[in-house]
Design a protein around this motif. Structure first.
Motif, mmCIF file in Angstrom:
data_model
loop_
_atom_site.group_PDB
_atom_site.id
_atom_site.type_symbol
_atom_site.label_atom_id
_atom_site.label_comp_id
_atom_site.label_asym_id
_atom_site.label_seq_id
_atom_site.Cartn_x
_atom_site.Cartn_y
_atom_site.Cartn_z
ATOM 1 N N MET A 21 0.831 -1.211 0.000
ATOM 2 C CA MET A 21 0.000 0.000 0.000
ATOM 3 C C MET A 21 0.862 1.256 0.000
ATOM 4 N N LEU A 22 1.952 1.211 0.762
ATOM 5 C CA LEU A 22 2.852 2.360 0.819
ATOM 6 C C LEU A 22 3.477 2.631 -0.541
ATOM 7 N N VAL A 23 3.901 1.570 -1.233
ATOM 8 C CA VAL A 23 4.480 1.740 -2.568
ATOM 9 C C VAL A 23 3.449 2.321 -3.530
ATOM 10 N N LEU A 24 2.216 1.786 -3.485
ATOM 11 C CA LEU A 24 1.168 2.287 -4.373
ATOM 12 C C LEU A 24 0.863 3.752 -4.087
ATOM 13 N N TYR A 25 0.873 4.126 -2.815
ATOM 14 C CA TYR A 25 0.638 5.525 -2.493
ATOM 15 C C TYR A 25 1.778 6.400 -2.992
ATOM 16 N N VAL A 26 3.005 6.000 -2.696
ATOM 17 C CA VAL A 26 4.162 6.828 -3.035
ATOM 18 C C VAL A 26 4.264 7.037 -4.540
ATOM 19 N N VAL A 27 4.026 5.990 -5.323
ATOM 20 C CA VAL A 27 4.142 6.121 -6.770
ATOM 21 C C VAL A 27 3.000 6.962 -7.332
ATOM 22 N N THR A 28 1.759 6.690 -6.892
ATOM 23 C CA THR A 28 0.622 7.400 -7.485
ATOM 24 C C THR A 28 0.524 8.839 -6.986
ATOM 25 N N ASP A 29 0.496 9.028 -5.671
ATOM 26 C CA ASP A 29 0.423 10.400 -5.177
ATOM 27 C C ASP A 29 1.764 11.107 -5.318
ATOM 28 N N GLY A 30 2.845 10.335 -5.419
ATOM 29 C CA GLY A 30 4.163 10.937 -5.581
ATOM 30 C C GLY A 30 4.277 11.733 -6.858
ATOM 31 N N PHE A 31 3.747 11.209 -7.958
ATOM 32 C CA PHE A 31 3.907 11.956 -9.203
ATOM 33 C C PHE A 31 3.040 13.213 -9.215
ATOM 34 N N ASP A 32 1.852 13.165 -8.574
ATOM 35 C CA ASP A 32 1.064 14.401 -8.614
ATOM 36 C C ASP A 32 1.578 15.431 -7.609
ATOM 37 N N LEU A 33 2.202 14.971 -6.506
ATOM 38 C CA LEU A 33 2.901 15.917 -5.635
ATOM 39 C C LEU A 33 4.095 16.527 -6.365
ATOM 40 N N GLY A 34 4.804 15.690 -7.128
ATOM 41 C CA GLY A 34 5.935 16.187 -7.901
ATOM 42 C C GLY A 34 5.522 17.207 -8.937
ATOM 43 N N VAL A 35 4.411 16.960 -9.618
ATOM 44 C CA VAL A 35 3.889 17.934 -10.576
ATOM 45 C C VAL A 35 3.578 19.242 -9.868
ATOM 46 N N GLY A 36 2.999 19.143 -8.663
ATOM 47 C CA GLY A 36 2.692 20.350 -7.896
ATOM 48 C C GLY A 36 3.935 21.143 -7.549
ATOM 49 N N VAL A 37 4.987 20.447 -7.109
ATOM 50 C CA VAL A 37 6.240 21.133 -6.786
ATOM 51 C C VAL A 37 6.818 21.806 -8.030
ATOM 52 N N LEU A 38 6.747 21.125 -9.153
ATOM 53 C CA LEU A 38 7.325 21.667 -10.390
ATOM 54 C C LEU A 38 6.560 22.880 -10.917
ATOM 55 N N THR A 39 5.293 23.050 -10.505
ATOM 56 C CA THR A 39 4.568 24.254 -10.943
ATOM 57 C C THR A 39 5.223 25.518 -10.399
ATOM 58 N N LEU A 40 5.956 25.382 -9.302
ATOM 59 C CA LEU A 40 6.641 26.544 -8.729
ATOM 60 C C LEU A 40 7.747 27.053 -9.650
ATOM 61 N N LEU A 41 8.193 26.202 -10.583
ATOM 62 C CA LEU A 41 9.274 26.574 -11.496
ATOM 63 C C LEU A 41 8.762 27.123 -12.825
ATOM 64 N N GLN A 42 7.448 27.081 -13.032
ATOM 65 C CA GLN A 42 6.882 27.505 -14.314
ATOM 66 C C GLN A 42 6.306 28.912 -14.219
ATOM 67 N N ARG A 43 6.746 29.800 -15.108
ATOM 68 C CA ARG A 43 6.275 31.179 -15.115
ATOM 69 C C ARG A 43 5.003 31.341 -15.931
ATOM 70 N N ARG A 44 4.851 30.538 -16.976
ATOM 71 C CA ARG A 44 3.710 30.703 -17.877
ATOM 72 C C ARG A 44 2.462 30.065 -17.278
ATOM 73 N N GLU A 45 1.392 30.842 -17.245
ATOM 74 C CA GLU A 45 0.130 30.340 -16.708
ATOM 75 C C GLU A 45 -0.404 29.166 -17.517
ATOM 76 N N SER A 46 -0.226 29.212 -18.834
ATOM 77 C CA SER A 46 -0.724 28.135 -19.686
ATOM 78 C C SER A 46 -0.026 26.813 -19.365
ATOM 79 N N ASP A 47 1.265 26.861 -19.029
ATOM 80 C CA ASP A 47 1.986 25.646 -18.656
ATOM 81 C C ASP A 47 1.487 25.107 -17.314
ATOM 82 N N ARG A 48 1.250 26.004 -16.378
ATOM 83 C CA ARG A 48 0.720 25.556 -15.086
ATOM 84 C C ARG A 48 -0.672 24.963 -15.245
#
Length: 328
Positions: A21-48
């Motif tokens: 269960m921990l692996v399934l959580y980390v992989v699935t929620d991990g990528f959407d948390l990662g996408v969220g963190v990466l939005t901090l690096l994007q200046r263009r609203e369309s990219d976000r």
């Protein structure tokens, strides 16, 4: 089969299920948390907009695995649940607050106009805080809650490693889901994050030998070290595959490689910790519920688990392929 061996079998089965269960959580929620963190690096609203759109149909279902994981830990290993939650009250509360921030930001940004950038930042910061909190939880558990400057440094490295690892999953997910300039940026993020993730993992692995209460003892057991070496080789191959897939302009390969890297790393972590559920503090046997409770829970999880996996697979299949930007 004696009652004692039945209890041991149930203990081990639930240790494995909670790890899964921990692996399934980390992989699935991990990528959407990662996408969220990466939005901090994007200046263009369309990219976000595209980045949020890429996880908009799956992020809430991904977090369901954490709820099930918490319930399973409470029922199967209540003593460990009490110890972990009492010692990790602050990071767990920060984690919950971060999830609230993320959920509110995703909903409000759709109706916001001039303040949309504000909600984008709330979403990104909430994602970052959630990742950092999970890294702190991991580091604290691995050190057996032992205080001191060295343990604090260890926790800092695990927090950096978790954030970097989630960015890797998020970047490779964006490679799979986006096109054009955003995809190119995601490939660059993936290259940087895979190196920082592996570097943090190596530091954590070597530090575990010095700082974890069970590191040296467990690694010296017959057969364990050779198994960990085999997993290390597989992890190195997964690392190289991520780089190869990115270099060859693969769309699905980078995410597959990043996922394999996480799964292999967690397998090594589980092997290193067993039979402890809290290193140096509590074994699986000492923390487990009685056999009647564990058996009853197995019937429950046997019903719920296939439904959750099936739903997850269905939604990923339904929303597969590259994104088509939503026009406002």
């Amino acid at each position: 089969m004696t009652p004692a061996s039945t209890q041991d079998l149930l203990n081990h089965a639930w240790f494995g299920l909670i790890g899964l269960m921990l692996v399934l959580y980390v992989v699935t929620d991990g990528f959407d948390l990662g996408v969220g963190v990466l939005t901090l690096l994007q200046r263009r609203e369309s990219d976000r907009d595209l980045m949020v759109q890429s996880i908009g149909h799956v992020w809430d279902a991904n977090e369901t695995w954490l709820v099930v994981l918490g319930g399973a830990l409470f029922g199967a290993f209540p003593a460990a649940y009490a110890m972990i939650l009492s010692d990790l009250y602050v990071p767990v509360m920060v984690l919950i607050a971060s999830f609230i921030m993320r959920g509110a930001a995703i909903e409000f940004r759709h109706s916001a106009h001039s303040s949309k950038i504000v909600w984008d930042r709330v979403f990104g910061i909430g994602s970052l805080f959630a990742a950092v909190s999970q890294g702190i939880v991991l580091g604290k558990i691995l050190t057996g809650f032992v205080p001191g400057a060295s343990s604090l440094g260890f926790v800092a490295v695990t927090a950096i490693g978790v954030v970097s690892g989630y960015c890797l999953l998020g970047a490779t997910w964006l490679v799979k889901k986006t096109t054009g300039g955003l995809e190119s940026s995601a490939r660059r993020y993936a290259i940087v994050s895979v190196f920082t993730t592996v570097a943090a993992a190596l530091v954590v692995s070597f530090a575990t030998l010095k700082l974890s209460p069970v590191g040296v003892t467990r690694w010296q057991e017959q057969g364990v070290f050779h198994l960990l070496i085999a997993l290390a080789v597989l992890a190195a191959l997964a690392f190289l595959y991520v780089l190869y897939a990115i270099h060859m302009r693969g769309e699905h390969g980078p995410f597959v490689g990043a996922t394999l890297l996480f799964v292999i790393s967690f397998a090594g972590l589980a092997i290193s910790l067993f039979p402890y559920i809290v290193p140096g503090q509590m074994t699986v046997a000492a923390a487990a519920s009685d056999s009647a409770t564990l058996t009853f829970m197995l019937f429950g999880i046997g019903t719920v688990f296939p439904i959750m996996v099936g739903y997850n697979l269905y939604q990923y299949h339904l929303f597969r392929g590259k994104l088509v930007p939503v026009k406002h």
